[in-house]
Design a protein around this motif. Sequence first.
Motif, PDB file in Angstrom:
ATOM      1  N   ASP A 108       4.270  25.265 -31.876  1.00 19.91           N
ATOM      2  CA  ASP A 108       5.284  25.416 -32.590  1.00 19.91           C
ATOM      3  C   ASP A 108       6.511  24.822 -31.855  1.00 19.91           C
ATOM      4  OD1 ASP A 108       7.554  26.181 -34.238  1.00 19.91           O
ATOM      5  OD2 ASP A 108       6.883  28.117 -34.733  1.00 19.91           O
ATOM      6  N   VAL A 109       6.890  23.633 -32.609  1.00 23.30           N
ATOM      7  CA  VAL A 109       8.345  23.082 -32.048  1.00 23.30           C
ATOM      8  C   VAL A 109       9.380  23.032 -32.960  1.00 23.30           C
ATOM      9  CG1 VAL A 109       7.281  21.635 -29.877  1.00 23.30           C
ATOM     10  CG2 VAL A 109       7.244  20.761 -32.336  1.00 23.30           C
ATOM     11  N   TRP A 110       9.463  24.292 -33.662  1.00 24.31           N
ATOM     12  CA  TRP A 110      10.744  24.400 -34.419  1.00 24.31           C
ATOM     13  C   TRP A 110      11.833  24.875 -33.459  1.00 24.31           C
ATOM     14  CZ3 TRP A 110      11.863  25.411 -39.979  1.00 24.31           C
ATOM     15  CH2 TRP A 110      11.102  24.633 -40.841  1.00 24.31           C
ATOM     16  N   GLU A 111      12.843  24.861 -33.503  1.00 20.82           N
ATOM     17  CA  GLU A 111      13.984  25.275 -32.771  1.00 20.82           C
ATOM     18  C   GLU A 111      13.989  26.699 -32.374  1.00 20.82           C
ATOM     19  OE1 GLU A 111      17.322  23.170 -34.284  1.00 20.82           O
ATOM     20  OE2 GLU A 111      17.009  21.456 -33.303  1.00 20.82           O
ATOM     21  N   HIS A 112      13.686  27.484 -33.702  1.00 21.32           N
ATOM     22  CA  HIS A 112      13.584  29.095 -33.327  1.00 21.32           C
ATOM     23  C   HIS A 112      12.555  29.346 -32.334  1.00 21.32           C
ATOM     24  CE1 HIS A 112      10.608  28.536 -36.688  1.00 21.32           C
ATOM     25  NE2 HIS A 112       9.773  29.236 -35.781  1.00 21.32           N
ATOM     26  N   ALA A 113      11.484  28.610 -32.048  1.00 21.95           N
ATOM     27  CA  ALA A 113      10.369  29.122 -31.085  1.00 21.95           C
ATOM     28  C   ALA A 113      11.004  28.757 -29.925  1.00 21.95           C
ATOM     29  CB  ALA A 113       9.412  27.951 -31.282  1.00 21.95           C
ATOM     30  N   TYR A 114      12.012  28.399 -29.545  1.00 21.54           N
ATOM     31  CA  TYR A 114      12.326  27.990 -27.859  1.00 21.54           C
ATOM     32  C   TYR A 114      13.940  27.806 -27.638  1.00 21.54           C
ATOM     33  CZ  TYR A 114      13.358  23.144 -29.271  1.00 21.54           C
ATOM     34  OH  TYR A 114      13.653  21.890 -29.728  1.00 21.54           O
ATOM     35  N   LEU A 115      14.846  27.612 -28.621  1.00 22.05           N
ATOM     36  CA  LEU A 115      16.135  27.445 -28.475  1.00 22.05           C
ATOM     37  C   LEU A 115      16.742  28.678 -27.772  1.00 22.05           C
ATOM     38  CD1 LEU A 115      17.971  24.739 -29.101  1.00 22.05           C
ATOM     39  CD2 LEU A 115      19.009  26.185 -30.818  1.00 22.05           C
ATOM     40  N   THR A 116      16.702  29.824 -28.234  1.00 17.10           N
ATOM     41  CA  THR A 116      17.400  30.924 -27.970  1.00 17.10           C
ATOM     42  C   THR A 116      17.274  30.998 -26.222  1.00 17.10           C
ATOM     43  OG1 THR A 116      15.598  32.304 -28.498  1.00 17.10           O
ATOM     44  CG2 THR A 116      17.583  32.144 -29.816  1.00 17.10           C
TER      45      THR A 116
END
Length: 225
Positions: A188-196
């Motif tokens: 998963d490389v949607w931003e929710h997967a890592y941005l936080t």
Amino acid sequence: MVGNLSKYLKAMLLKQTLVLVLCLTASLAAVDYAPKDYSNLIGMKGFSDDLLKMHFQLYEGYVKNTNLLLNALQDFQSKNPLDSYEYGSLKRRLGWEFDGMRLHELYFENLGGIGGMPSPQSSLNDALLKQFGSFEKWKSDFSTTALTRGIGWVILYQERSTGRLVNAWINEHDVGHLVTLRPILVLDVWEHAYLTQYGLNRTAYVQAFMDNINWNIVEKRIQAK
Ligand SMILES: [Fe+2]
């Protein structure tokens, strides 16, 4: 006497008809999907508890919306003309919600391991060497694919007919899938997967993903050629 028999037969016919309708209704009724429990991943190195809990919640939203959408489609089919704009709009959303649900399940299920690389004796290792020359070359291609600008997924696919492996970019949830190929590894490389947790450092997140791949699960997804 004849009148009583007629009433009896009519009552029996009505009863059988009701049973038939109930059976048909039950067989046509949508079976709702249940969200799977991935709490075993809590504590995974490189993934904060808050990040994972938020991600589980998002996944559960896809399960909920898939169920809502499938039920709405079924309800719509029984009450409305199908050649409507609204029906088409509902149909268009199905791939997005359903794929969002399934991709998250594949992603969470291929995490929770110790990373490294596939077993040298595995069919997956043989296929990676045949297709890419080395594990490191495959990893480099997979990781680079994960840096594609935009939101989406990276999937290592296996083509059933030839055994060919392909690292593919999936836009959002539903665009770019390679039809008939089997998903082997999903990132998963949607931003929710890592941005936080990682901010814009997607590279560090991809490395954390690599460090937690459960290769036993991935190896089970591949079909030996
Ligand atoms: Fe996600």
